[in-house]
Scaffold this motif. Structure first.
Motif, PDB file in Angstrom:
ATOM      1  N   GLY A 174      46.686  46.764  36.009  1.00  0.00           N
ATOM      2  CA  GLY A 174      47.207  45.835  35.018  1.00  0.00           C
ATOM      3  C   GLY A 174      46.177  44.821  34.562  1.00  0.00           C
ATOM      4  N   MET A 175      44.902  45.224  34.573  1.00  0.00           N
ATOM      5  CA  MET A 175      43.810  44.322  34.185  1.00  0.00           C
ATOM      6  C   MET A 175      43.147  44.861  32.914  1.00  0.00           C
ATOM      7  SD  MET A 175      43.656  42.012  36.722  1.00  0.00           S
ATOM      8  CE  MET A 175      42.549  41.552  38.044  1.00  0.00           C
ATOM      9  N   PRO A 176      42.627  43.984  32.046  1.00  0.00           N
ATOM     10  CA  PRO A 176      42.098  44.442  30.753  1.00  0.00           C
ATOM     11  C   PRO A 176      40.649  44.910  30.769  1.00  0.00           C
ATOM     12  CG  PRO A 176      42.109  42.055  30.829  1.00  0.00           C
ATOM     13  CD  PRO A 176      42.753  42.515  32.105  1.00  0.00           C
ATOM     14  N   ALA A 177      39.876  44.602  31.822  1.00  0.00           N
ATOM     15  CA  ALA A 177      38.453  44.936  31.811  1.00  0.00           C
ATOM     16  C   ALA A 177      38.022  45.429  33.186  1.00  0.00           C
ATOM     17  CB  ALA A 177      37.624  43.716  31.406  1.00  0.00           C
ATOM     18  N   VAL A 178      36.954  46.251  33.192  1.00  0.00           N
ATOM     19  CA  VAL A 178      36.444  46.783  34.452  1.00  0.00           C
ATOM     20  C   VAL A 178      34.931  46.914  34.376  1.00  0.00           C
ATOM     21  CG1 VAL A 178      36.752  49.184  33.717  1.00  0.00           C
ATOM     22  CG2 VAL A 178      36.630  48.654  36.159  1.00  0.00           C
ATOM     23  N   ALA A 179      34.270  46.620  35.497  1.00  0.00           N
ATOM     24  CA  ALA A 179      32.837  46.866  35.658  1.00  0.00           C
ATOM     25  C   ALA A 179      32.676  47.994  36.662  1.00  0.00           C
ATOM     26  CB  ALA A 179      32.131  45.604  36.141  1.00  0.00           C
ATOM     27  N   ASP A 227      49.577  41.658  37.735  1.00  0.00           N
ATOM     28  CA  ASP A 227      50.875  40.984  37.624  1.00  0.00           C
ATOM     29  C   ASP A 227      51.053  39.906  38.685  1.00  0.00           C
ATOM     30  OD1 ASP A 227      51.447  42.737  35.561  1.00  0.00           O
ATOM     31  OD2 ASP A 227      52.496  44.161  36.867  1.00  0.00           O
ATOM     32  N   LEU A 228      50.138  39.861  39.656  1.00  0.00           N
ATOM     33  CA  LEU A 228      50.237  38.891  40.753  1.00  0.00           C
ATOM     34  C   LEU A 228      49.383  37.657  40.521  1.00  0.00           C
ATOM     35  CD1 LEU A 228      50.024  41.417  43.752  1.00  0.00           C
ATOM     36  CD2 LEU A 228      52.071  40.535  42.615  1.00  0.00           C
ATOM     37  N   GLY A 229      48.727  37.580  39.375  1.00  0.00           N
ATOM     38  CA  GLY A 229      47.908  36.412  39.068  1.00  0.00           C
ATOM     39  C   GLY A 229      46.471  36.525  39.531  1.00  0.00           C
ATOM     40  N   ILE A 230      46.017  37.721  39.834  1.00  0.00           N
ATOM     41  CA  ILE A 230      44.653  37.924  40.328  1.00  0.00           C
ATOM     42  C   ILE A 230      43.674  37.973  39.152  1.00  0.00           C
ATOM     43  CG2 ILE A 230      43.157  39.644  41.434  1.00  0.00           C
ATOM     44  CD1 ILE A 230      45.663  40.276  43.209  1.00  0.00           C
ATOM     45  N   ASP A 231      42.527  37.341  39.317  1.00  0.00           N
ATOM     46  CA  ASP A 231      41.528  37.281  38.245  1.00  0.00           C
ATOM     47  C   ASP A 231      40.445  38.341  38.390  1.00  0.00           C
ATOM     48  OD1 ASP A 231      42.450  34.901  36.762  1.00  0.00           O
ATOM     49  OD2 ASP A 231      42.027  33.863  38.640  1.00  0.00           O
ATOM     50  N   PRO A 291      34.047  49.498  41.860  1.00  0.00           N
ATOM     51  CA  PRO A 291      34.325  48.898  40.552  1.00  0.00           C
ATOM     52  C   PRO A 291      35.162  47.629  40.683  1.00  0.00           C
ATOM     53  CG  PRO A 291      34.707  51.260  40.500  1.00  0.00           C
ATOM     54  CD  PRO A 291      34.481  50.902  41.937  1.00  0.00           C
ATOM     55  N   VAL A 292      34.967  46.725  39.734  1.00  0.00           N
ATOM     56  CA  VAL A 292      35.690  45.450  39.736  1.00  0.00           C
ATOM     57  C   VAL A 292      36.496  45.343  38.448  1.00  0.00           C
ATOM     58  CG1 VAL A 292      35.485  42.936  39.828  1.00  0.00           C
ATOM     59  CG2 VAL A 292      33.897  44.360  41.123  1.00  0.00           C
ATOM     60  N   VAL A 293      37.785  45.037  38.592  1.00  0.00           N
ATOM     61  CA  VAL A 293      38.644  44.796  37.431  1.00  0.00           C
ATOM     62  C   VAL A 293      38.778  43.293  37.225  1.00  0.00           C
ATOM     63  CG1 VAL A 293      39.927  46.965  37.495  1.00  0.00           C
ATOM     64  CG2 VAL A 293      40.669  45.078  38.945  1.00  0.00           C
ATOM     65  N   PHE A 294      38.919  42.895  35.956  1.00  0.00           N
ATOM     66  CA  PHE A 294      38.950  41.478  35.604  1.00  0.00           C
ATOM     67  C   PHE A 294      40.173  41.153  34.757  1.00  0.00           C
ATOM     68  CE2 PHE A 294      34.408  42.424  36.127  1.00  0.00           C
ATOM     69  CZ  PHE A 294      34.023  41.418  37.013  1.00  0.00           C
ATOM     70  N   SER A 295      40.691  39.940  34.941  1.00  0.00           N
ATOM     71  CA  SER A 295      41.775  39.440  34.103  1.00  0.00           C
ATOM     72  C   SER A 295      41.210  38.963  32.773  1.00  0.00           C
ATOM     73  CB  SER A 295      42.486  38.280  34.815  1.00  0.00           C
ATOM     74  OG  SER A 295      41.614  37.161  34.903  1.00  0.00           O
ATOM     75  N   ASP A 296      42.105  38.554  31.867  1.00  0.00           N
ATOM     76  CA  ASP A 296      41.662  38.018  30.580  1.00  0.00           C
ATOM     77  C   ASP A 296      40.745  36.819  30.770  1.00  0.00           C
ATOM     78  OD1 ASP A 296      42.919  39.791  28.762  1.00  0.00           O
ATOM     79  OD2 ASP A 296      44.844  38.799  29.093  1.00  0.00           O
TER      80      ASP A 296
END
Length: 522
Positions: free
Chosen positions: A152-157, A283-287, A310-315
């Motif tokens: 549920g995150m918009p970006a990934v490295a 959805d849990l507020g993780i950045d 890989p790392v996922v990032f919030s907005d």
């Protein structure tokens, strides 16, 4: 120990298996295998090499070897037998259940290995023209799309090479975001139940690490967390499920608290295999959260790698993801964004690695994702949690569970059931080796005394779990019955007995030396 030919089972003078030595040192099909350097013979080689040239120009004279190479001389059959015999002494997931907690040692389908060895993936080079690796780039983009959808995150490295490398990526993105805000914050909060790499990563990034205690339930103490919050807190790093195998039930409140203080929420996603398809961390507020592809999404694990984190990032942090990034043009071509333009030149912190990532890891993970589908990945998490709870419930009468109630993908026991038996956690684990099992994780997490952390994974059948449970029940009952001799010298049935692990750690022998002549004569 008595040397000589053993009598057959049932004979009047038959010896127990551990009370005789064979002339060869072998025990049936279990071979006594010397070090490869001990098998060295001068001039022996498995290949025919041309005679060295003697007419080298003077300018190359300094390159001429003047002494022995220092490598052992062996024939080809010797080399083959040496490594096959060593492999037979090793424990592997192909041989039996691997109960290591926090490691997800599960069966990985060989289909994934076959896909990773396809020439279009295995033989490409990172400096090839991008037009010649469109399929590989598209696969990377698809892996990133799946990871974003599942979290549920918009970006990934994709470039971080392992879990701890992913943590470094996440904290560097957080620091870049704080720099963009013109703020200097120097503290990172790390619960005692987090993985040890969390505080290490924060310290490496220059932050002061402030520990948060665990409560009686094995979870983050929320009162202790609130006391630590302040304008100098950059982030909190939480492992969820944590190292006690428990879901952090206050995670939404945790996220609200750190965000209200102006900090960011980093989640250690090493245990995402317990949540995939069931919970979206976004959805849990993780950045920011790293994902161990070598745990959750297959690929061989252990022995030092390979890994991918890989790392996922919030907005809030998406603009600060490191380069390079995979992008798709309007014409449908894929490319790597290797440099920043004027719109984001002041945001991302740059590159994490020379090249983009581990291609073989991406292929294996994508094959695993497609084989399972979204519903199958959800079942993976559900079965992993079911297996762990089945073991915990089955062993509660014989062993001491550290925390009551259901666990997640791993169950945690402590050494209270061994009190006054003369048997330690280490003794118990070593006795498991004689029973044909690799021990579970011992003495970790550190917040539990004499910890025994078991992760059965989703790939074990109920029959396999029942057999494992029966062995642990037998060992626990033997310890309580006073049969300490079964434990204190264990393992008895291995090629080598118990090692002095403290001495091995403090005084490692990293280079083999032949014995002195006097010692050899003796």
């Amino acid at each position: 120990m008595r040397q000589g030919r053993p009598t057959r089972p049932g004979d009047a003078e038959a010896l127990p298996a551990d009370e005789f030595e064979t002339f060869s040192g072998h025990r049936g099909l279990q071979h006594e295998e010397p070090l490869i350097f001990e098998q060295d013979a001068a001039g022996r080689s498995g290949v025919d090499l041309p005679e060295p040239r003697t007419d080298l120009p003077d300018r190359l004279g300094t390159l001429k070897r003047r002494g022995a190479v220092g490598l052992p001389g062996l024939s080809e059959p010797q080399v083959m037998r040496h490594f096959v015999r060593l492999s037979q002494m090793n424990y592997a997931i192909d041989a039996g259940l691997y109960p290591l907690g926090s490691c997800t040692m599960k069966h990985n389908p060989r289909l994934n290995e076959k896909m990773a060895r396809l020439p279009g993936f295995a033989d490409i080079h990172p400096l090839q023209p991008q037009a010649s690796v469109q399929g590989a780039l598209e696969l990377m983009a698809e892996v990133g799309r799946w990871l974003c959808a599942l979290t549920g995150m918009p970006a990934v490295a994709l470039s971080p090479k392992a879990g701890a490398h992913g943590e470094l990526c996440g904290l560097m993105a957080i620091r870049a975001a704080l720099d963009a805000r013109g703020e200097t914050r120097n503290r990172v909060l790390a619960p005692e139940s987090a993985h040890g790499t969390n505080p290490a990563t924060a310290a490496m990034c220059g932050y002061t690490v402030d520990p948060i205690p665990a409560d009686a339930r094995g979870r983050v103490d929320m009162a202790g967390l609130r006391e630590k919050l302040g304008p100098d807190v950059a982030a909190i790093m939480v492992t969820n499920p944590n190292t006690c195998g428990l879901f952090e039930t206050d995670i939404l409140e945790m996220a609200d608290a750190i965000h209200a203080a102006g900090g960011y929420f980093y989640c250690d996603g090493a245990n995402f295999n317990a949540l995939v398809g069931r919970v979206r961390p976004g959805d849990l507020g993780i950045d920011a959260m790293h994902i161990n592809l070598h745990k959750t999404f297959s690929t061989p694990h252990g022995g030092g790698g390979p890994g991918a984190g890989p790392v996922v990032f919030s907005d809030a942090l998406a603009a600060y993801a490191p380069l390079p990034l995979v992008q798709k043009s309007q014409s449908g071509e894929f490319s790597l964004v290797e440099q920043l333009d004027d719109t984001n030149a002041d945001t991302a912190f740059g590159r994490m690695t020379a090249f983009h990532g581990q291609m073989g890891m991406f292929v294996r993970a994508y094959a695993y994702m497609l084989s399972h589908g979204a519903d199958g990945l959800r079942q993976v998490a559900e079965d992993a949690v079911l297996s762990a709870n089945y073991i915990q419930a089955s062993l509660e009468a014989d062993m001491s569970a550290s925390y009551p109630g259901p666990c997640m993908h791993e169950c945690l026991f402590d050494d209270r059931f061994l009190k006054d038996t003369g048997v330690s956690t280490l003794d118990f684990a070593k006795a498991m080796i004689d029973e044909g099992y690799h021990p579970m994780t011992m003495y970790f997490p550190l917040v539990v005394h004499g910890a025994l952390l078991i992760e059965p994974t989703e790939t074990e059948s109920r029959d396999a779990l029942d057999q494992f449970i029966a062995v642990l029940q037998s060992l626990a009952r033997d310890a309580k019955a006073g049969n300490s001799a079964r434990f204190t010298g264990a393992p008895y049935l291995t090629p080598r007995g118990r090692l002095d692990e403290t001495k091995a750690a403090r005084k490692p022998v990293l280079r083999w030396q032949p014995p002195a002549p006097a010692e050899a004569a003796e």
